[in-house]
Design an enzyme around this catalytic site. Structure first.
Site, PDB file in Angstrom:
ATOM      1  N   GLY A  12      20.654 -36.227  25.407  1.00 18.22           N
ATOM      2  CA  GLY A  12      21.783 -35.901  24.532  1.00 18.22           C
ATOM      3  C   GLY A  12      22.673 -34.816  25.141  1.00 18.22           C
ATOM      4  N   SER A 127      20.744 -24.346  13.564  1.00 14.04           N
ATOM      5  CA  SER A 127      22.203 -24.343  13.463  1.00 14.04           C
ATOM      6  C   SER A 127      22.667 -23.229  12.528  1.00 14.04           C
ATOM      7  CB  SER A 127      22.630 -25.694  12.892  1.00 14.04           C
ATOM      8  OG  SER A 127      23.959 -25.657  12.458  1.00 14.04           O
ATOM      9  N   TYR A 152      22.118 -33.199   6.611  1.00 10.47           N
ATOM     10  CA  TYR A 152      21.850 -32.798   8.005  1.00 10.47           C
ATOM     11  C   TYR A 152      21.528 -31.303   8.066  1.00 10.47           C
ATOM     12  CZ  TYR A 152      22.841 -30.724  12.502  1.00 10.47           C
ATOM     13  OH  TYR A 152      22.747 -29.942  13.637  1.00 10.47           O
ATOM     14  N   LYS A 156      17.843 -28.881   8.806  1.00  5.82           N
ATOM     15  CA  LYS A 156      17.595 -27.754   9.723  1.00  5.82           C
ATOM     16  C   LYS A 156      16.929 -26.593   8.971  1.00  5.82           C
ATOM     17  CE  LYS A 156      19.185 -29.533  13.453  1.00  5.82           C
ATOM     18  NZ  LYS A 156      18.290 -29.874  14.551  1.00  5.82           N
TER      19      LYS A 156
HETATM   20  P1  NAD Z   1      22.823 -35.424  20.611  1.00  2.36           P
HETATM   21  O1  NAD Z   1      22.900 -36.461  19.569  1.00  2.36           O
HETATM   22  O2  NAD Z   1      23.739 -35.524  21.765  1.00  2.36           O
HETATM   23  O3  NAD Z   1      21.335 -35.317  21.167  1.00  2.36           O
HETATM   24  C1  NAD Z   1      20.207 -35.541  20.347  1.00  2.36           C
HETATM   25  C2  NAD Z   1      19.311 -36.538  21.064  1.00  2.36           C
HETATM   26  O4  NAD Z   1      18.153 -36.786  20.256  1.00  2.36           O
HETATM   27  C3  NAD Z   1      19.989 -37.884  21.300  1.00  2.36           C
HETATM   28  O5  NAD Z   1      19.922 -38.192  22.676  1.00  2.36           O
HETATM   29  C4  NAD Z   1      19.160 -38.872  20.459  1.00  2.36           C
HETATM   30  O6  NAD Z   1      19.081 -40.143  21.073  1.00  2.36           O
HETATM   31  C5  NAD Z   1      17.815 -38.152  20.372  1.00  2.36           C
HETATM   32  N1  NAD Z   1      17.008 -38.511  19.192  1.00  2.36           N
HETATM   33  C6  NAD Z   1      17.381 -38.527  17.894  1.00  2.36           C
HETATM   34  N2  NAD Z   1      16.348 -38.899  17.114  1.00  2.36           N
HETATM   35  C7  NAD Z   1      15.293 -39.113  17.940  1.00  2.36           C
HETATM   36  C8  NAD Z   1      13.958 -39.531  17.741  1.00  2.36           C
HETATM   37  N3  NAD Z   1      13.503 -39.839  16.524  1.00  2.36           N
HETATM   38  N4  NAD Z   1      13.138 -39.642  18.807  1.00  2.36           N
HETATM   39  C9  NAD Z   1      13.597 -39.352  20.056  1.00  2.36           C
HETATM   40  N5  NAD Z   1      14.852 -38.979  20.313  1.00  2.36           N
HETATM   41  C10 NAD Z   1      15.694 -38.856  19.265  1.00  2.36           C
HETATM   42  O7  NAD Z   1      22.998 -34.010  19.885  1.00  2.36           O
HETATM   43  P2  NAD Z   1      23.242 -32.575  20.520  1.00  2.36           P
HETATM   44  O8  NAD Z   1      24.611 -32.158  20.161  1.00  2.36           O
HETATM   45  O9  NAD Z   1      22.783 -32.526  21.907  1.00  2.36           O
HETATM   46  O10 NAD Z   1      22.272 -31.719  19.605  1.00  2.36           O
HETATM   47  C11 NAD Z   1      20.968 -31.335  20.040  1.00  2.36           C
HETATM   48  C12 NAD Z   1      20.288 -30.574  18.921  1.00  2.36           C
HETATM   49  O11 NAD Z   1      21.066 -29.437  18.584  1.00  2.36           O
HETATM   50  C13 NAD Z   1      20.131 -31.363  17.617  1.00  2.36           C
HETATM   51  O12 NAD Z   1      18.905 -31.014  17.044  1.00  2.36           O
HETATM   52  C14 NAD Z   1      21.277 -30.871  16.779  1.00  2.36           C
HETATM   53  O13 NAD Z   1      21.017 -31.020  15.418  1.00  2.36           O
HETATM   54  C15 NAD Z   1      21.337 -29.408  17.191  1.00  2.36           C
HETATM   55  N6  NAD Z   1      22.639 -28.792  16.967  1.00  2.36           N
HETATM   56  C16 NAD Z   1      23.754 -29.345  17.537  1.00  2.36           C
HETATM   57  C17 NAD Z   1      24.999 -28.767  17.313  1.00  2.36           C
HETATM   58  C18 NAD Z   1      26.230 -29.371  17.933  1.00  2.36           C
HETATM   59  O14 NAD Z   1      27.344 -28.997  17.548  1.00  2.36           O
HETATM   60  N7  NAD Z   1      26.149 -30.281  18.876  1.00  2.36           N
HETATM   61  C19 NAD Z   1      25.099 -27.613  16.519  1.00  2.36           C
HETATM   62  C20 NAD Z   1      23.948 -27.069  15.960  1.00  2.36           C
HETATM   63  C21 NAD Z   1      22.703 -27.661  16.203  1.00  2.36           C
HETATM   64  C1  UD1 Z   2      30.191 -28.932  11.799  1.00  2.00           C
HETATM   65  C2  UD1 Z   2      29.218 -29.089  10.658  1.00  2.00           C
HETATM   66  C3  UD1 Z   2      27.962 -28.302  10.950  1.00  2.00           C
HETATM   67  C4  UD1 Z   2      27.389 -28.698  12.305  1.00  2.00           C
HETATM   68  C5  UD1 Z   2      28.473 -28.524  13.369  1.00  2.00           C
HETATM   69  C6  UD1 Z   2      28.014 -28.972  14.715  1.00  2.00           C
HETATM   70  C7  UD1 Z   2      30.514 -29.533   8.593  1.00  2.00           C
HETATM   71  C8  UD1 Z   2      30.955 -28.967   7.282  1.00  2.00           C
HETATM   72  N1  UD1 Z   2      29.813 -28.686   9.387  1.00  2.00           N
HETATM   73  O1  UD1 Z   2      30.584 -27.559  11.872  1.00  2.00           O
HETATM   74  O2  UD1 Z   2      26.999 -28.531   9.944  1.00  2.00           O
HETATM   75  O3  UD1 Z   2      26.262 -27.905  12.635  1.00  2.00           O
HETATM   76  O4  UD1 Z   2      29.623 -29.293  13.004  1.00  2.00           O
HETATM   77  O5  UD1 Z   2      27.843 -30.356  14.767  1.00  2.00           O
HETATM   78  O6  UD1 Z   2      30.771 -30.685   8.929  1.00  2.00           O
HETATM   79  N2  UD1 Z   2      38.550 -29.571  11.932  1.00  2.00           N
HETATM   80  C9  UD1 Z   2      39.805 -30.082  11.713  1.00  2.00           C
HETATM   81  N3  UD1 Z   2      40.055 -31.391  11.995  1.00  2.00           N
HETATM   82  C10 UD1 Z   2      39.090 -32.214  12.522  1.00  2.00           C
HETATM   83  C11 UD1 Z   2      37.798 -31.673  12.766  1.00  2.00           C
HETATM   84  C12 UD1 Z   2      37.572 -30.347  12.447  1.00  2.00           C
HETATM   85  O7  UD1 Z   2      40.706 -29.378  11.230  1.00  2.00           O
HETATM   86  O8  UD1 Z   2      39.356 -33.406  12.755  1.00  2.00           O
HETATM   87  C13 UD1 Z   2      38.294 -28.153  11.642  1.00  2.00           C
HETATM   88  C14 UD1 Z   2      37.243 -27.954  10.546  1.00  2.00           C
HETATM   89  O9  UD1 Z   2      37.857 -27.882   9.290  1.00  2.00           O
HETATM   90  C15 UD1 Z   2      36.616 -26.630  10.984  1.00  2.00           C
HETATM   91  C16 UD1 Z   2      36.813 -26.569  12.499  1.00  2.00           C
HETATM   92  O10 UD1 Z   2      37.798 -27.549  12.789  1.00  2.00           O
HETATM   93  O11 UD1 Z   2      37.313 -25.588  10.420  1.00  2.00           O
HETATM   94  C17 UD1 Z   2      35.546 -26.889  13.261  1.00  2.00           C
HETATM   95  O12 UD1 Z   2      35.044 -28.114  12.752  1.00  2.00           O
HETATM   96  P1  UD1 Z   2      33.794 -28.860  13.415  1.00  2.00           P
HETATM   97  O13 UD1 Z   2      33.993 -28.974  14.880  1.00  2.00           O
HETATM   98  O14 UD1 Z   2      33.548 -30.109  12.645  1.00  2.00           O
HETATM   99  O15 UD1 Z   2      32.605 -27.828  13.204  1.00  2.00           O
HETATM  100  P2  UD1 Z   2      32.068 -27.156  11.853  1.00  2.00           P
HETATM  101  O16 UD1 Z   2      32.713 -27.735  10.663  1.00  2.00           O
HETATM  102  O17 UD1 Z   2      32.131 -25.695  12.028  1.00  2.00           O
END
Ligand code: NAD
Ligand code: UD1
Length: 345
Positions: A12, A127, A152, A156
């Site tokens: 991922g 998160s 979601y 967490k």
């Molecule tokens: P991502 O979707 O790119 O990566 C997650 C990976 O987990 C994927 O490759 C998916 O195929 C794998 N996966 C899901 N369910 C599975 C299962 N049951 N068994 C095996 N593999 C499985 O997401 P990411 O952005 O890399 O996020 C990684 C972690 O960080 C996640 O736990 C996500 O919730 C957390 N997180 C992400 C963000 C963000 O903005 N990207 C923010 C806060 C927390």
């Molecule tokens: C979102 C999720 C959060 C998650 C995080 C990472 C919600 C409410 N929160 O955070 O739970 O952990 O993503 O995956 O969905 N925005 C726009 N137009 C768009 C997209 C976003 O204006 O098309 C704005 C949003 O209102 C926000 C900011 O951009 O103020 C960031 O948005 P986003 O990237 O989705 O992150 P979060 O909402 O902070």
């Protein structure tokens, strides 16, 4: 002999960047992923960057037997980073049980398999969503966990509670839970990055897709928030900085420097940017004018989320180093690269 580390969700977005940092720091990395939101092509990208091809085990961690088998095969691992989860906020509202089931059963299986195989050092992807709507900013780790706005997000919060309970009767295990703020950007090579499936939910991939001509216009969700320009403020963090924080957390556990069996750290830059500031930063870096329009607020959005990253700065000796222009530039380079691939140019 290299120290072996298991990386669930390793193909991922964040997992692949962390795998690169781990390999570059001399670890042997085994990726465990069911490829539900990623592709095995990522392994090739990691090899291209590092010169080393990590082993990929295609396993669905919600299946106990698959989990047990892969851990038994790699029971010489010294630590595990658990990224695997489903993460689309909107989809989780539509399919809450799928999110609770996937994210929590895979966590529980992974925890159990980790302990059964004496792997003992466990890092979890949490998160900033666990803070819900905080009473003030910046947010430190001792702020109350509030009910997040989506299934979601709640998965967490529950995951952290499950780990707190589990650790009580499993004192050989040490856990670090990392609460990410808003990860954006991509590896500087443009070889790996975020691959959103369908319409992106998050701001940065939406911006780059509009600029690349994949989407017509960005909708800015509200400009009547109590912030400097009326749009919400977030603490954006470069994904490579985030990856490096995982290395520091791992080292802390391997060196037995942790002060409690479960520790929690915020991972953010401590700086906040509004949506309009992100758009303007993008326009400056790309030289493109972005088509956007202000529309109604998105449900569940909070006005301001900014981390207090002091604990990670001090205890992990980690600091976000890459600035906003680097974040935006790398996201744009990555988008251009994907478009070249998709268009077969
Ligand atoms: P991502 O979707 O790119 O990566 C997650 C990976 O987990 C994927 O490759 C998916 O195929 C794998 N996966 C899901 N369910 C599975 C299962 N049951 N068994 C095996 N593999 C499985 O997401 P990411 O952005 O890399 O996020 C990684 C972690 O960080 C996640 O736990 C996500 O919730 C957390 N997180 C992400 C963000 C963000 O903005 N990207 C923010 C806060 C927390
Ligand atoms: C979102 C999720 C959060 C998650 C995080 C990472 C919600 C409410 N929160 O955070 O739970 O952990 O993503 O995956 O969905 N925005 C726009 N137009 C768009 C997209 C976003 O204006 O098309 C704005 C949003 O209102 C926000 C900011 O951009 O103020 C960031 O948005 P986003 O990237 O989705 O992150 P979060 O909402 O902070």
């Amino acid at each position: 002999m290299k120290t072996k580390i298991l990386v669930t969700g390793g193909t991922g977005y964040i997992g692949s960047h962390t795998a690169v940092s781990l390999i570059e720091s001399g670890y042997e990395v085994v990726l465990i992923d069911n490829l539900s939101n990623s592709s095995k092509e990522t392994v090739v990208g990691i090899q291209e960057i590092t010169g080393t091809k990590p082993k990929l085990e295609v396993v669905d961690l919600t299946y106990k037997k698959q989990c047990a088998d892969v851990f038994a095969k790699h029971n010489d691992a010294k630590g595990l980073i658990h990224f695997a989860a489903l993460k689309a906020v909107g989809e989780s509202v539509k399919r809450p049980l799928q999110y609770y089931y996937n994210n929590l059963s895979s966590l529980m299986n992974t925890l159990e398999c980790t302990v059964d195989n004496q792997i003992n050092n466990f890092i979890f992807s949490s998160s900033a969503t666990v803070y819900g709507k905080p009473d003030n900013v910046p947010i430190s780790e001792d702020f109350e966990m509030k009910r997040p706005f989506s299934p979601y997000g709640n998965s967490k919060k529950i995951a952290e509670e499950i780990m707190e309970d589990f650790i009580v009767s499993n004192d050989s295990l040490s856990i670090i839970s990392l609460r990410y703020f808003n990860p954006i950007g991509a590896h500087e090579s443009g070889i790996i990055g975020e691959l959103p499936t369908g319409t992106p939910n998050n701001l940065m991939p939406y911006i780059t897709q509009v600029a690349a001509g994949v989407r017509e216009k960005l909708l800015v969700f509200g400009n009547d928030y109590p912030t400097r320009d009326g749009t919400p403020i977030r603490d954006y963090i470069h994904v490579v900085d985030l990856a490096e924080a995982h290395l520091k957390a791992l080292k802390r556990l391997l060196d037995r420097e942790n002060e409690k069996t479960m520790e929690v750290f915020n991972l953010g830059s401590g700086k906040g940017y509004t949506v309009l500031e992100i758009i303007h930063a993008f326009e400056k870096v790309s030289g493109k004018q972005l088509n956007y329009e202000v529309t109604a607020r998105r449900e569940g959005d909070v006005p301001e989320l900014i981390s207090l990253p002091d604990l990670a700065n001090i205890k992990l000796q980690w600091k976000a180093k890459r600035d906003l222009s680097e974040m935006v530039k790398s996201a744009w380079e990555w988008e251009k690269k994907i478009r070249t691939k998709v268009n077969g140019e």
